[in-house]
Design an enzyme around this catalytic site. Structure first.
Site, PDB file in Angstrom:
ATOM      1  N   TRP A 127     -30.908 -33.317  21.494  1.00  0.00           N
ATOM      2  CA  TRP A 127     -31.204 -32.686  20.205  1.00  0.00           C
ATOM      3  C   TRP A 127     -32.724 -32.749  19.991  1.00  0.00           C
ATOM      4  CZ3 TRP A 127     -31.566 -35.221  14.940  1.00  0.00           C
ATOM      5  CH2 TRP A 127     -31.526 -34.273  13.917  1.00  0.00           C
ATOM      6  N   ALA A 210     -22.584 -38.034  15.745  1.00  0.00           N
ATOM      7  CA  ALA A 210     -22.690 -37.096  14.617  1.00  0.00           C
ATOM      8  C   ALA A 210     -21.508 -36.131  14.543  1.00  0.00           C
ATOM      9  CB  ALA A 210     -23.987 -36.301  14.721  1.00  0.00           C
TER      10      ALA A 210
HETATM   11  C1  LMR Z   1     -27.937 -28.918  14.848  1.00  0.00           C
HETATM   12  O1  LMR Z   1     -28.194 -29.501  15.915  1.00  0.00           O
HETATM   13  O2  LMR Z   1     -27.860 -27.681  14.740  1.00  0.00           O
HETATM   14  C2  LMR Z   1     -27.649 -29.740  13.632  1.00  0.00           C
HETATM   15  O3  LMR Z   1     -27.675 -31.094  13.936  1.00  0.00           O
HETATM   16  C3  LMR Z   1     -28.492 -29.392  12.482  1.00  0.00           C
HETATM   17  C4  LMR Z   1     -29.911 -29.834  12.614  1.00  0.00           C
HETATM   18  O4  LMR Z   1     -30.391 -30.495  11.697  1.00  0.00           O
HETATM   19  O5  LMR Z   1     -30.552 -29.503  13.622  1.00  0.00           O
END
Ligand code: LMR
Length: 394
Positions: A127, A210
């Site tokens: 992420w 998450a």
């Molecule tokens: C995502 O990865 O789309 C979600 O976790 C939202 C974000 O805050 O990036």
């Protein structure tokens, strides 16, 4: 002073959200940010959440401050949800945080205080906000191989090999389930191998969970987190309620720091409370109270679990539908990985140029690394996406 500021790098997920909003085409398809959408494209408030909010509205008599750690009942309920009875409660220090990102931030702040020289190992890819916050805090990071671009599964051998270079005290950031952005996940025996490697290297796990309940079920999705927690003296866990309770904007998360001895927990807890105080004082309360109400009421909890199960099955159905359609169109099993992936996301494993082609020619929005939000699809858009994938030469 303000003229000293430099432009900051845009977050690619949030930039995509803005670009989608501005696109006038009514055929556009949003597979960007990780928000669940039902078949009509809405992100509904879950039934149990509505009911818990009604009860709170009726019964709540004050909005006075709670405590720096948030409501202890929230911590207890979330520890139960994520860890079950894996370890004694008195080894766990916990604070409520503004969402999962708040929990990650507090975990990294704690690392900065306690182990500023440690290298934090991140999956490649991960992420984007993970490396971004790490860099912002001036911490060190390295990546380990994770996604096999050929199979679109986990590059388990590459992962173990890269983690072989860890130094004692290094930290491994792991996605507890439903890997973001790839959708590719370790099997339980593979998790055992990763645990062994971390133990050999005396590294410490830091788990970001998450999407519990979005993969194979609430207990199944927590299985790796529980296994790891049982195997180590020290574990950090960042949990989010944004997705599985659908309360994205309420900013509801939990940070847990688990130590070896219960005798150390008060000191750890005091440090977590201090960090909350420095960063935002009291954590948001509304979402946490909604979650606590649901988890502690058998009827509400059963209804929440049932709705989460519908959500999860809906996403699995869309995965299968998309994989089947691509099998039909390409006369090959090249896209079967889509049905094997779990959680909200799948990474197609194609180039940013082809992703851009999908956007320009077909109004299909996915993150430039070819991550798509499966929950952004529906029975009508699956064939459109499949045809576009083939037309873009993916
Ligand atoms: C995502 O990865 O789309 C979600 O976790 C939202 C974000 O805050 O990036």
């Amino acid at each position: 002073m303000l003229h000293n500021l430099k432009a900051q790098p845009a977050d690619k997920i949030l930039a995509l959200m803005a670009a989608y909003r501005e696109d006038p085409r009514d055929t556009k398809v949003d597979l960007g940010v990780g928000v669940y959408k039902d078949a009509s494209g809405n992100t509904p408030v879950m039934r149990a959440v509505k009911e818990a909010e009604k009860r709170l509205q009726k019964e709540q008599t004050t909005k006075a401050y709670v405590g720096l750690a948030g409501d202890p009942a929230f911590s207890d309920a979330m520890i139960g949800l994520i860890l079950g009875d894996t370890i004694p409660r008195d080894r766990i220090a916990a604070v409520a945080t503004p969402g999962g990102t708040g929990a990650i931030r507090q975990a990294l702040e704690l690392i900065k205080m306690a182990a500023p020289e440690a290298t934090i190992w991140l999956s490649d890819p991960t992420w984007p906000n993970h490396p971004s916050i790490i860099k912002y805090l001036g911490l060190k990071s390295k990546t380990y191989r994770y996604f096999d671009k050929e199979t679109r599964g986990v590059d388990y051998v590459g992962m173990l090999t890269d983690l072989g270079a860890m130094l004692p005290g290094d930290i491994v950031l792991l996605h507890g389930c439903c890997h973001n952005p790839t959708g590719a996940n370790l099997t339980l025996p593979q998790w055992d191998g990763v645990i062994k490697r971390m133990q050999e290297k005396t590294a410490m796990p830091f788990i970001d969970i998450a999407y519990q309940g979005f993969g194979d079920g609430l207990a199944e999705d927590a299985a790796a987190t529980r296994k790891i927690t049982a195997a180590f003296d020290t574990v950090l866990i960042a949990g989010s309620c944004s997705k599985n309770f659908g309360i994205y904007r309420e900013r509801t998360g939990i940070f847990m720091a688990i130590g070896k001895d219960a005798a150390d927990t008060p000191l750890v807890q005091q440090n977590l409370n201090f960090l909350n105080r420095q960063n935002y004082s009291f954590p948001p309360d509304h979402g946490a109270r909604v979650v606590t109400t649901i988890l502690n009421d058998p009827d509400l909890r059963a209804d929440w679990e049932a709705e989460l199960e519908e959500t999860r099955n809906g996403m699995l159905g869309l995965r299968k539908m998309l994989a089947d359609e691509l099998r039909r169109l390409t006369n090959s099993d090249r896209f079967d990985f889509l049905a094997d992936h779990r959680g909200m996301f799948s990474q197609l494993g194609t180039t940013p140029e082809r992703v851009e082609k999908l956007r320009a020619d077909h109004g299909i929005y996915m993150v430039s690394d070819s991550r798509m939000n499966i929950a952004g699809l529906n029975a009508k858009t699956v064939p459109i996406l499949a045809a576009a994938i083939v037309a873009a030469g993916i």
